[in-house]
Design a protein around this motif. Structure first.
Motif, short mmCIF file in Angstrom:
data_model
loop_
_atom_site.label_atom_id
_atom_site.label_comp_id
_atom_site.label_asym_id
_atom_site.label_seq_id
_atom_site.Cartn_x
_atom_site.Cartn_y
_atom_site.Cartn_z
N ALA A 1 0.83 -1.21 0.00
CA ALA A 1 0.00 0.00 0.00
C ALA A 1 0.87 1.26 0.00
O ALA A 1 0.58 2.23 -0.69
N HIS A 2 1.95 1.21 0.76
CA HIS A 2 2.84 2.37 0.79
C HIS A 2 3.52 2.57 -0.57
O HIS A 2 3.69 3.69 -1.05
N ASP B 1 9.52 3.39 -12.42
CA ASP B 1 10.27 2.21 -12.79
C ASP B 1 10.76 1.50 -11.53
O ASP B 1 10.69 2.01 -10.41
N THR B 2 11.31 0.29 -11.74
CA THR B 2 11.70 -0.54 -10.60
C THR B 2 12.85 0.07 -9.82
O THR B 2 12.87 0.05 -8.58
N ASP B 3 13.83 0.63 -10.50
CA ASP B 3 14.99 1.21 -9.81
C ASP B 3 14.57 2.41 -8.95
O ASP B 3 15.03 2.56 -7.80
N THR B 4 13.69 3.25 -9.50
CA THR B 4 13.23 4.40 -8.71
C THR B 4 12.41 3.95 -7.52
O THR B 4 12.53 4.49 -6.42
N LEU B 5 11.56 2.91 -7.74
CA LEU B 5 10.76 2.39 -6.63
C LEU B 5 11.65 1.80 -5.55
O LEU B 5 11.41 2.00 -4.35
N ARG C 1 13.27 4.67 -3.64
CA ARG C 1 12.33 5.39 -2.77
C ARG C 1 11.97 4.57 -1.53
O ARG C 1 11.80 5.13 -0.44
N LEU C 2 11.84 3.24 -1.70
CA LEU C 2 11.44 2.39 -0.58
C LEU C 2 12.62 1.90 0.23
O LEU C 2 12.47 1.55 1.40
N GLY C 3 13.81 1.84 -0.37
CA GLY C 3 14.98 1.35 0.35
C GLY C 3 14.93 -0.14 0.59
O GLY C 3 15.28 -0.58 1.69
N VAL C 4 14.49 -0.90 -0.40
CA VAL C 4 14.38 -2.36 -0.25
C VAL C 4 15.35 -3.02 -1.22
O VAL C 4 15.84 -2.40 -2.16
N PRO C 5 15.63 -4.31 -1.01
CA PRO C 5 16.51 -5.03 -1.93
C PRO C 5 15.87 -5.15 -3.33
O PRO C 5 14.65 -5.00 -3.51
N PRO C 6 16.71 -5.42 -4.34
CA PRO C 6 16.18 -5.52 -5.72
C PRO C 6 15.12 -6.60 -5.87
O PRO C 6 14.14 -6.42 -6.60
N VAL C 7 15.29 -7.73 -5.18
CA VAL C 7 14.33 -8.84 -5.34
C VAL C 7 12.94 -8.40 -4.82
O VAL C 7 11.92 -8.63 -5.46
N MET C 8 12.93 -7.74 -3.66
CA MET C 8 11.67 -7.29 -3.12
C MET C 8 11.07 -6.17 -3.96
O MET C 8 9.85 -6.07 -4.12
N ALA D 1 9.32 -7.75 -6.74
CA ALA D 1 8.06 -8.36 -6.32
C ALA D 1 6.99 -7.29 -6.12
O ALA D 1 5.81 -7.48 -6.48
N ILE D 2 7.37 -6.15 -5.55
CA ILE D 2 6.40 -5.08 -5.35
C ILE D 2 5.92 -4.50 -6.68
O ILE D 2 4.73 -4.23 -6.89
N ALA D 3 6.90 -4.31 -7.61
CA ALA D 3 6.52 -3.78 -8.92
C ALA D 3 5.61 -4.73 -9.63
O ALA D 3 4.68 -4.29 -10.38
N ALA D 4 5.79 -6.04 -9.46
CA ALA D 4 4.91 -7.01 -10.11
C ALA D 4 3.49 -6.92 -9.54
O ALA D 4 2.51 -7.09 -10.27
N GLN D 5 3.36 -6.63 -8.23
CA GLN D 5 2.02 -6.52 -7.66
C GLN D 5 1.37 -5.19 -8.01
O GLN D 5 0.14 -5.08 -8.02
N LEU D 6 2.17 -4.15 -8.31
CA LEU D 6 1.61 -2.86 -8.68
C LEU D 6 1.19 -2.83 -10.14
O LEU D 6 0.40 -1.95 -10.53
N ALA D 7 1.73 -3.74 -10.97
CA ALA D 7 1.40 -3.71 -12.40
C ALA D 7 -0.03 -4.12 -12.65
O ALA D 7 -0.63 -4.89 -11.90
#
Length: 233
Positions: free
Chosen positions: A192-193, A210-214, A217-224, A227-233
């Protein structure tokens, strides 16, 4: 030629001469009033000591800002006794036939000097004033307390950021193929965030995030982030 370091102070010499003359006049007057022997020498010492004690007390009280009436009174008494002896021995009185009133004054002087010295020494010293800003003449400004309403305090509090799960990948001797983003479990609160961040990015730039900007901004590892970008698509 080397000069002597000792210099004669004219004021000091004048003070010594005046003190010696006054001392001698007091001695002669006391001796003429019937005080013979060592008693005649004690009178000028008593007068001079009372004069010095009153002057010292006067300076102390004036420095402390207290009333100095008592010190002024005893200083005037001692000064009058010294000046009176100087004037009396200048030929105004017959030292061979001293009047009775002068004999009474001379005889009563020890008790008067003792009383004055006791009062000057045992008078309590003025209490020291606490240090304030009186020297500068400016009073300390009263502290100003800011009044904040409950709604303002609530608006100032930042939105809590959900805690990120600990993710520590285990080191392997050989790089593994990229895992499937759908396998990584992402908390719903983090999704949600991330959706708010993506919407904000799209509103400002007009393009999807894009994934790199996300990930930045979130400060998470690339794998996560994948996964977040896949759920936002």
């Amino acid at each position: 030629m080397k000069r002597s370091p000792i210099r004669v102070d004219a004021v000091l010499v004048q003070a010594v001469i005046a003190g010696a003359l006054s001392f001698a006049h007091l001695h002669d007057l006391a001796a003429a009033a019937g005080q013979t022997g060592w008693k005649a020498w004690a009178y000028p010492v008593s007068v001079d000591l009372l004069l010095v004690a009153a002057w010292h007390r006067l300076r102390t009280l004036r420095a402390a800002g207290a009333s100095a009436r008592s010190a002024w009174s005893w200083f005037t008494v001692a000064l009058a006794a010294s000046l009176g002896a100087n004037v009396a021995t200048a030929g105004l009185l017959d030292l061979g036939d001293v009047p009775d009133w002068l004999r009474i004054l001379v005889a009563g002087w020890p008790a008067l000097a003792f009383l004055g010295g006791t009062l000057l020494v045992h008078t309590p010293a003025p209490a020291e004033q606490p240090s304030t800003d009186a020297d500068t003449g400016a009073a300390e400004p009263a502290p100003v307390e800011a009044v904040i309403e409950r709604e303002d305090v609530a608006s100032l509090e930042p939105e809590p950021v959900p805690a990120l799960p600990a993710f520590e990948p285990e080191p392997t001797p050989a790089p593994d193929p990229a895992p499937d983003p759908t396998v990584v479990t992402v908390p719903p609160a983090l999704v949600a965030h991330a959706r708010k961040v993506a919407d904000d990015h799209h509103a400002r730039t007009g393009s999807p995030i894009d994934t790199d900007t996300l990930r930045a901004r979130l400060g998470v590892p690339p794998v996560m982030a994948d996964a977040i970008a896949a759920q936002l698509a």
